[in-house]
Design an enzyme around this catalytic site. Structure first.
Site, PDB file in Angstrom:
ATOM      1  CG  ASP A  37      -1.297  -2.838  -1.840  1.00 52.92           C
ATOM      2  OD1 ASP A  37      -2.111  -2.142  -2.504  1.00 52.92           O
ATOM      3  OD2 ASP A  37      -0.606  -3.739  -2.353  1.00 52.92           O
ATOM      4  N   GLY A  38      -2.294   0.657  -1.263  1.00 48.64           N
ATOM      5  CA  GLY A  38      -1.869   1.904  -1.911  1.00 48.64           C
ATOM      6  C   GLY A  38      -1.609   1.765  -3.400  1.00 48.64           C
ATOM      7  CD  GLU A  39      -0.220  -3.288  -6.047  1.00 43.84           C
ATOM      8  OE1 GLU A  39      -1.137  -3.659  -6.812  1.00 43.84           O
ATOM      9  OE2 GLU A  39       0.627  -4.054  -5.579  1.00 43.84           O
ATOM     10  NE  ARG A  96      11.627  21.417 -10.762  1.00 48.45           N
ATOM     11  CZ  ARG A  96      11.138  21.757  -9.585  1.00 48.45           C
ATOM     12  NH1 ARG A  96      11.461  22.909  -9.051  1.00 48.45           N
ATOM     13  NH2 ARG A  96      10.306  20.968  -8.941  1.00 48.45           N
ATOM     14  CG  ASP A 169      16.221  31.226 -14.191  1.00 49.13           C
ATOM     15  OD1 ASP A 169      15.961  31.307 -15.403  1.00 49.13           O
ATOM     16  OD2 ASP A 169      15.645  30.444 -13.423  1.00 49.13           O
ATOM     17  CE  LYS A 192      17.301  30.696 -10.114  1.00 48.28           C
ATOM     18  NZ  LYS A 192      15.948  30.150 -10.336  1.00 48.28           N
TER      19      LYS A 192
HETATM   20  C1  R5P Z   1      14.325  27.207 -12.674  1.00 52.47           C
HETATM   21  O1  R5P Z   1      15.091  26.911 -13.559  1.00 52.47           O
HETATM   22  C2  R5P Z   1      12.849  27.341 -12.911  1.00 52.47           C
HETATM   23  O2  R5P Z   1      12.575  28.023 -14.097  1.00 52.47           O
HETATM   24  C3  R5P Z   1      12.194  28.051 -11.746  1.00 52.47           C
HETATM   25  O3  R5P Z   1      12.769  29.344 -11.624  1.00 52.47           O
HETATM   26  C4  R5P Z   1      12.380  27.311 -10.473  1.00 52.47           C
HETATM   27  O4  R5P Z   1      12.050  25.966 -10.629  1.00 52.47           O
HETATM   28  C5  R5P Z   1      11.545  27.927  -9.375  1.00 52.47           C
HETATM   29  O5  R5P Z   1      11.789  27.253  -8.202  1.00 52.47           O
HETATM   30  P1  R5P Z   1      11.594  27.948  -6.800  1.00 52.47           P
HETATM   31  O6  R5P Z   1      10.222  28.564  -6.774  1.00 52.47           O
HETATM   32  O7  R5P Z   1      11.748  26.813  -5.811  1.00 52.47           O
HETATM   33  O8  R5P Z   1      12.680  28.977  -6.638  1.00 52.47           O
END
Ligand code: R5P
Length: 315
Positions: A37-39, A96, A169, A192
């Site tokens: 069943d995937g377990e 995240r 970023d 960004k």
């Molecule tokens: C963001 O805060 C992370 O450091 C990465 O920049 C991000 O997770 C990258 O995601 P993607 O490749 O989907 O833009």
């Protein structure tokens, strides 16, 4: 080292084997499979009573499958009376979602940290967490490794002149600054904006990149959107060669194709996540973090400091 035992789930067997080769130990016997069943079904194939056990399993795609494999392995092991269990998580998924930035959203990073301890992990060894402060989400000891030295050794061979390190970023400034220091390079930042979880837009570039060679550094490449958009903006601003180095190459969907068609000349990723051989191409190079993990495991086992690894390890 006779008390050291290393097991692996199915997420990154190749990395686990490389780690065992470095340590000159055999990979522990374990059946990690599925019921009809995937377990997840686990059976540890050797005695671990009184042993120092390490379980290697990045929680990369398929994230939920790999996560549950890890949890079930930890449960099987803790019931077999080892001295200590360390969950070795080269890529820590679910990281995240680490704060309540909108109403009615979870903090999955904390949830996973809790579940790991409940399942049986006594400590955690991981690499380039999405945010350093996630260490505080764990009530058990956590050792945090950095891939920067592995990438530094790798890029040194390319002898790149006139170099600027770029964070794609604002959240990545701290990591980028560490790279800039190690690489003895300048620093620039991409401002960004994320329109939705899968697409980004570049607003400005802070710092001088005109006529410079640049290395974009990031912890994760998932859709590739952040890096591709950043590279486009860097090219527009007059950057020459555009390299990128990213610890965790998730490369979901058509990310590889996007990279191929982008302004990025060259992307180095680590093997914290297995790279599908069929996606191999001239732009993407995989650099191994196996020796870094192996050395850390050895030192944890021998109760030695691991901070020396932050300056010396070779890929
Ligand atoms: C963001 O805060 C992370 O450091 C990465 O920049 C991000 O997770 C990258 O995601 P993607 O490749 O989907 O833009």
């Amino acid at each position: 080292m006779d008390k050291l035992v290393i097991f692996s789930g199915n997420a990154n067997m190749r990395l686990a084997r490389k780690i065992c080769v470095y340590l000159n130990v055999k990979l522990g016997k374990a059946l990690v499979t599925r019921f009809s069943d995937g377990e997840v079904r686990v059976k540890i194939g050797e005695n671990v009573r009184g042993k120092d056990v390490f379980v290697i399993q990045p929680t990369c795609p398929p994230v939920n499958e790999n996560m549950v494999e890890l949890l079930v392995m930890l449960d099987a092991l803790r019931r077999a009376s080892p001295r200590r269990i360390t969950a070795v998580i080269p890529y820590f998924g679910y990281a995240r979602q680490d704060r309540k930035d909108q109403p009615r959203v979870p903090i999955t990073a904390k949830l996973v940290a809790n579940i790991l301890a409940v399942a049986g992990a006594n400590r955690v060894l991981t690499l380039d967490l999405h945010a350093g402060q996630l260490q505080g989400f764990f009530d058990i000891p956590l050792d945090h490794l950095y891939a920067v030295n592995v990438f530094l050794d790798y890029f040194k061979r390319k002898s790149i002149k006139n170099l600027v390190i770029v964070s794609p970023d604002v959240g990545g400034i701290k990591a980028a600054r560490a790279y800039a220091k190690k690489f003895r390079a300048g620093l620039a930042i991409v401002d960004k904006r994320r329109n939705n979880p899968n697409s980004t837009e570049v607003m400005h570039i802070l710092g001088k990149v005109k006529n410079k060679n640049v290395i974009l550094v990031d912890d994760i490449i998932a859709t590739g959107s952040s890096l591709v958009e950043a590279a486009k903006a860097l090219r527009r601003e007059g950057a020459k060669k555009i390299y990128a180095c990213v610890t965790h190459g998730i490369l979901s969907g058509n990310a590889v194709q996007k990279i191929n068609n982008s302004d990025i000349d060259y992307l180095a990723i680590s093997d914290s996540i297995p790279f599908d051989g069929s996606k191999r191409n001239r732009k993407i190079k995989v650099v191994s973090v196996a020796n870094l993990f192996a050395e850390a495991i050895k030192r944890i086992h021998k109760e030695e400091s691991i901070s020396v690894l932050f300056g010396s390890i070779r890929s």
